[in-house]
Design an enzyme around this catalytic site. Structure first.
Site, PDB file in Angstrom:
ATOM      1  N   GLY A  15      -3.192   9.138  -3.427  1.00 10.96           N
ATOM      2  CA  GLY A  15      -4.496   9.611  -3.891  1.00 10.96           C
ATOM      3  C   GLY A  15      -4.494  10.940  -4.616  1.00 10.96           C
ATOM      4  O   GLY A  15      -5.430  11.247  -5.355  1.00 10.96           O
ATOM      5  N   THR A  66      -6.455   2.826  -4.684  1.00  6.79           N
ATOM      6  CA  THR A  66      -5.911   3.797  -5.628  1.00  6.79           C
ATOM      7  C   THR A  66      -4.923   3.119  -6.571  1.00  6.79           C
ATOM      8  O   THR A  66      -4.970   3.318  -7.798  1.00  6.79           O
ATOM      9  CB  THR A  66      -5.210   4.925  -4.835  1.00  6.79           C
ATOM     10  OG1 THR A  66      -6.139   5.450  -3.884  1.00  6.79           O
ATOM     11  CG2 THR A  66      -4.730   6.030  -5.738  1.00  6.79           C
ATOM     12  N   CYS A 119     -11.113   3.195   0.320  1.00  6.02           N
ATOM     13  CA  CYS A 119      -9.680   3.427   0.532  1.00  6.02           C
ATOM     14  C   CYS A 119      -9.318   2.645   1.787  1.00  6.02           C
ATOM     15  O   CYS A 119     -10.024   2.738   2.805  1.00  6.02           O
ATOM     16  CB  CYS A 119      -9.401   4.920   0.736  1.00  6.02           C
ATOM     17  SG  CYS A 119      -7.737   5.289   1.357  1.00  6.02           S
ATOM     18  N   THR A 120      -8.252   1.867   1.714  1.00 10.41           N
ATOM     19  CA  THR A 120      -7.945   0.989   2.843  1.00 10.41           C
ATOM     20  C   THR A 120      -7.587   1.773   4.115  1.00 10.41           C
ATOM     21  O   THR A 120      -7.771   1.278   5.225  1.00 10.41           O
ATOM     22  CB  THR A 120      -6.814   0.005   2.491  1.00 10.41           C
ATOM     23  OG1 THR A 120      -5.711   0.730   1.920  1.00 10.41           O
ATOM     24  CG2 THR A 120      -7.297  -1.032   1.493  1.00 10.41           C
ATOM     25  N   HIS A 121      -7.101   2.996   3.954  1.00 12.09           N
ATOM     26  CA  HIS A 121      -6.811   3.796   5.148  1.00 12.09           C
ATOM     27  C   HIS A 121      -8.089   4.057   5.966  1.00 12.09           C
ATOM     28  O   HIS A 121      -8.031   4.213   7.185  1.00 12.09           O
ATOM     29  CB  HIS A 121      -6.195   5.138   4.764  1.00 12.09           C
ATOM     30  CG  HIS A 121      -4.717   5.084   4.479  1.00 12.09           C
ATOM     31  ND1 HIS A 121      -4.199   4.541   3.328  1.00 12.09           N
ATOM     32  CD2 HIS A 121      -3.656   5.520   5.194  1.00 12.09           C
ATOM     33  CE1 HIS A 121      -2.875   4.647   3.350  1.00 12.09           C
ATOM     34  NE2 HIS A 121      -2.514   5.238   4.477  1.00 12.09           N
ATOM     35  N   CYS A 173      -4.542  -1.508  -1.821  1.00  9.17           N
ATOM     36  CA  CYS A 173      -4.724  -0.070  -2.029  1.00  9.17           C
ATOM     37  C   CYS A 173      -5.673   0.108  -3.203  1.00  9.17           C
ATOM     38  O   CYS A 173      -5.363  -0.313  -4.332  1.00  9.17           O
ATOM     39  CB  CYS A 173      -3.363   0.549  -2.328  1.00  9.17           C
ATOM     40  SG  CYS A 173      -3.422   2.285  -2.773  1.00  9.17           S
ATOM     41  N   ASP A 227       0.883  -1.172   0.000  1.00 15.28           N
ATOM     42  CA  ASP A 227       0.000   0.000   0.000  1.00 15.28           C
ATOM     43  C   ASP A 227       0.918   1.219   0.000  1.00 15.28           C
ATOM     44  O   ASP A 227       2.135   1.105   0.188  1.00 15.28           O
ATOM     45  CB  ASP A 227      -0.886  -0.018   1.266  1.00 15.28           C
ATOM     46  CG  ASP A 227      -1.821   1.194   1.343  1.00 15.28           C
ATOM     47  OD1 ASP A 227      -2.355   1.612   0.301  1.00 15.28           O
ATOM     48  OD2 ASP A 227      -2.011   1.744   2.447  1.00 15.28           O
ATOM     49  N   SER A 228       0.321   2.391  -0.175  1.00 14.31           N
ATOM     50  CA  SER A 228       1.112   3.615  -0.082  1.00 14.31           C
ATOM     51  C   SER A 228       1.652   3.803   1.340  1.00 14.31           C
ATOM     52  O   SER A 228       2.644   4.499   1.536  1.00 14.31           O
ATOM     53  CB  SER A 228       0.245   4.816  -0.454  1.00 14.31           C
ATOM     54  OG  SER A 228      -0.884   4.868   0.405  1.00 14.31           O
ATOM     55  N   GLU A 232      -2.521   8.109   8.153  1.00 15.03           N
ATOM     56  CA  GLU A 232      -1.105   7.788   8.024  1.00 15.03           C
ATOM     57  C   GLU A 232      -0.290   8.380   9.168  1.00 15.03           C
ATOM     58  O   GLU A 232       0.664   7.792   9.648  1.00 15.03           O
ATOM     59  CB  GLU A 232      -0.604   8.331   6.668  1.00 15.03           C
ATOM     60  CG  GLU A 232       0.733   7.822   6.231  1.00 15.03           C
ATOM     61  CD  GLU A 232       0.797   6.309   6.019  1.00 15.03           C
ATOM     62  OE1 GLU A 232      -0.207   5.698   5.637  1.00 15.03           O
ATOM     63  OE2 GLU A 232       1.874   5.748   6.261  1.00 15.03           O
TER      64      GLU A 232
END
Ligand code: DGL
Length: 268
Positions: A39, A71, A182-184, A69, A6-7, A150
């Site tokens: 994103g 995105t 969005c996984t966040h 992710c 992921d990011s 994050e």
């Protein structure tokens, strides 16, 4: 070995679901924290990162790659499959299908990064799974939310106010399913849940992705009747030590006993 990326820390929710469903699997989690967030980046920039991460994880011995992710999946999963044809690639996409098929009001919303919100892939998902059922979909870009997660500012009052202001009109319009695209955003559940309680359900698909990964990845073979748990290797392209700290802050301490060692800083 299964490589999950992921990011940043968002994909840890998917990692946890995979770790639960495959206790013996050896896993690498790569957080591209030198380039988070994705994103607000162009499709080309996201593709470059995803292809570099794919090569890195393959060189590390991964035979399955999981883009944890939305995105990265929307912008680059096709390119990743083309660049690594001999590897199984699983992506994550907003749960438009389960949301549309379970909606009673015929009105759902997708919260997503700017990149996912404008993606052709999201339009395809809507055309395939919502429009044929007559379900209306509100696409809601949420700039900055992933960055709050994050940086582990989960109970920041400005974020709470923004989240409340975003959800209120959706609920007033009769939206009864809200897709976390969005996984966040999974880590915002404690903030989101009370706001929607009794009016809408939140839809996220980490467990569905874990089932898909289990179905498509090579079985873990072992001669032992009680094999040890598979190890988890944490890697990050910046601020690696924050990944371990995030596990506890995000309620994922269950993963700690499986860690192979301290998170490694890697250049990708
Ligand atoms: N966690 C990612 C997603 O699922 C992206 C967040 C970001 O880097 O902007 O879309």
């Amino acid at each position: 070995m299964i490589g999950v990326f992921d990011s940043g820390i968002g994909g840890l929710s998917v990692l946890a679901a995979i770790a639960r469903s495959q206790p013996q699997a050896e896993l690498i989690y790569l957080a591209d924290t030198a380039h988070v967030p994705y994103g607000n980046k162009s499709d080309d920039a996201i593709r470059q990162r995803v292809l570099a991460i794919g090569s890195h994880l393959r060189a590390a011995g991964c035979t399955t790659l999981v883009a944890a992710c939305n995105t990265a999946t929307a912008a680059a999963v096709q390119a990743l499959r083309q660049s690594q044809p001999e590897i199984t690639v699983v992506g994550i996409e907003p749960g438009v299908k389960p949301a549309a098929s379970s909606s009673r009001s015929g009105s759902i919303a997708v919260l997503a990064t700017e990149s996912t919100a404008r993606s052709a892939r999201l339009q395809q998902l809507i055309a395939h799974h919502a429009s044929p059922l007559g379900v209306a979909v509100r696409i809601v870009p949420c700039p900055g939310w992933a960055t709050h997660v994050e940086t582990l500012q989960l109970d920041d009052s400005a974020l709470a106010a923004e989240v409340t202001a975003t959800l209120a009109p959706l609920l007033d319009e009769g939206v009864d399913r809200i897709v976390l695209g969005c996984t966040h955003y999974t880590f915002l559940l404690p903030l989101l849940q009370p706001l929607v309680a009794g009016r809408a359900e939140l839809v996220e698909v980490a467990d569905a992705v874990a089932r898909e990964v289990a179905r498509r990845s090579l079985p873990t073979t072992t001669a032992s009747p009680s094999p040890p748990p598979g190890r988890i290797h944490l890697q990050a392209t910046a601020r690696a030590q924050r990944l371990e700290a995030a596990l506890e802050a995000l309620g994922l301490s269950e993963l700690q006993p499986r860690l192979a060692g301290p998170a490694q800083l890697v250049q990708v």
